[in-house]
Design an enzyme around this catalytic site. Structure first.
Site, PDB file in Angstrom:
ATOM      1  N   LYS A  70       6.916  -0.656   6.734  1.00 11.64           N
ATOM      2  CA  LYS A  70       6.330   0.644   6.385  1.00 11.64           C
ATOM      3  C   LYS A  70       7.461   1.663   6.377  1.00 11.64           C
ATOM      4  O   LYS A  70       8.183   1.802   7.374  1.00 11.64           O
ATOM      5  CB  LYS A  70       5.267   1.024   7.410  1.00 11.64           C
ATOM      6  CG  LYS A  70       4.487   2.294   7.077  1.00 11.64           C
ATOM      7  CD  LYS A  70       3.396   2.518   8.125  1.00 11.64           C
ATOM      8  CE  LYS A  70       2.543   3.734   7.815  1.00 11.64           C
ATOM      9  NZ  LYS A  70       1.469   3.921   8.840  1.00 11.64           N
ATOM     10  N   GLY A 124       0.604   5.694   0.915  1.00 12.92           N
ATOM     11  CA  GLY A 124      -0.151   6.844   1.403  1.00 12.92           C
ATOM     12  C   GLY A 124       0.609   8.123   1.156  1.00 12.92           C
ATOM     13  O   GLY A 124       1.610   8.140   0.426  1.00 12.92           O
ATOM     14  N   GLY A 184       0.828  -1.202   0.000  1.00 11.45           N
ATOM     15  CA  GLY A 184       0.000   0.000   0.000  1.00 11.45           C
ATOM     16  C   GLY A 184       0.859   1.246   0.000  1.00 11.45           C
ATOM     17  O   GLY A 184       2.067   1.193   0.241  1.00 11.45           O
ATOM     18  N   ASP A 228      -9.537   6.129  14.249  1.00  8.45           N
ATOM     19  CA  ASP A 228      -9.629   6.056  12.785  1.00  8.45           C
ATOM     20  C   ASP A 228      -9.993   4.631  12.358  1.00  8.45           C
ATOM     21  O   ASP A 228      -9.464   4.107  11.379  1.00  8.45           O
ATOM     22  CB  ASP A 228      -8.301   6.475  12.147  1.00  8.45           C
ATOM     23  CG  ASP A 228      -8.431   6.766  10.649  1.00  8.45           C
ATOM     24  OD1 ASP A 228      -9.573   7.001  10.190  1.00  8.45           O
ATOM     25  OD2 ASP A 228      -7.406   6.755   9.948  1.00  8.45           O
TER      26      ASP A 228
END
Length: 299
Positions: free
Chosen positions: A45, A25, A23, A143
């Site tokens: 990450k 961001g 992913g 979140d």
């Protein structure tokens, strides 16, 4: 352990083509990785500290290090890149690998077909257990959404992304002091509780419960109950009016689209109605081993 993990990523300024990206961001990306010594599959990450404050990154890592639960992503090591490799502006967070995709994908892939209640029940149990573990350590996620829940290949739920989380401190009596309302407006609008969006202050745990309700509703129906829980969304006003009159929120929302709730059990309708109570005081809350005041197959 961090040095051994980081050693395999000395060329991440230009990752090899075969490096799988899970992913991406605004602040960085997550790649497939492995422990050099054991070859254990991991995820890393990589955050650009020129885009995100180092203090905020370390704060998130500190929270994750306090969490140890099968339904919360586990952090294995973290630290800045080496200046010698030109990566001093990068921050590496190594985590267990959950390569089964987002829970959101489980909803989208079904299209117009709602997720069977039995399947949603399994996911919800894991999600509740993970959030309960966070709350027991004073951490409000803030979140929660289907996109922030990953699955392992075996289908185990893993709550991720604690960048907006808040940790309450313990008072003199040993309990977490939640007397001061939180005021940060954070999270995704479709999942955010009405009190969060109102700007009047809120309890982080109660706000998480609303987000759980939105997540369960989306799993069972394939759509969101609201675009946002404010008067900007015409449905919110109707939902508030319906709750004042004692109507089922679940039945009310389904009714707007001329859909029946007959396929849902009475237990799940009652649970959804409680999770999506606009008044936080009437909302059920996560407590050890069950949802209060509701119990049943989802607890």
């Amino acid at each position: 352990m961090l040095e051994g993990l980081r050693e395999g990523f000395t060329t991440l300024m230009s990752p090899p083509p075969e490096t799988k990206k899970f992913g991406e961001g605004g602040y960085g990306a997550t790649f497939a990785a492995h422990a050099v010594a054991t070859k254990q599959p991991l995820a890393v990450k990589i955050i650009d500290t020129r885009r995100m404050r180092l203090e905020a990154i370390r704060r998130e890592c500190h929270m994750l290090e306090q969490l140890d639960h099968p339904n919360v992503i586990k952090v294995l090591g973290h630290g800045t890149g080496r200046a010698s490799t030109g990566q001093q502006h990068l921050y590496f967070i190594f985590m267990e690998c959950a390569s089964g995709g987002e829970l959101f994908d489980q909803v989208i892939d079904r299209g117009a077909n709602a997720m069977p209640e039995e399947v949603a029940r399994g996911f919800m149990r894991g999600l509740l257990a993970g959030v309960q573990h966070c709350h027991e350590r004073g951490i409000a996620h803030r979140d929660l959404k289907l996109e922030n829940v990953l699955l392992t290949r075996e289908g185990t739920v893993k709550v991720i992304d604690f960048g907006l989380s808040h940790q309450y401190q313990r008072g003199a009596d040993g309990a977490f002091d939640r007397s001061a309302p939180l005021t940060d407006m954070c999270g995704s609008k479709s999942y955010a509780a009405p009190e969060v969006l109102s700007g009047r202050g809120y309890d982080g745990f109660a706000a998480d419960v609303w987000s759980l309700g939105v997540s369960l509703f989306a799993m069972l129906s394939g759509f969101f109950p609201l675009d946002e829980a404010t008067s900007k969304d015409w449905r919110y006003t109707k939902m508030a009016e319906g709750q004042r009159r004692g109507k089922s929120t679940t039945a009310l929302v389904y009714g707007w689209y001329k859909r029946s709730t007959a396929h849902l059990s009475g237990e799940v309708v009652a649970l959804l109605d409680s999770l999506l109570a606009i008044d936080p005081a009437k909302r059920c809350h996560v407590a050890p081993r069950r949802l209060v005041p509701l119990s049943g197959p989802y607890s």
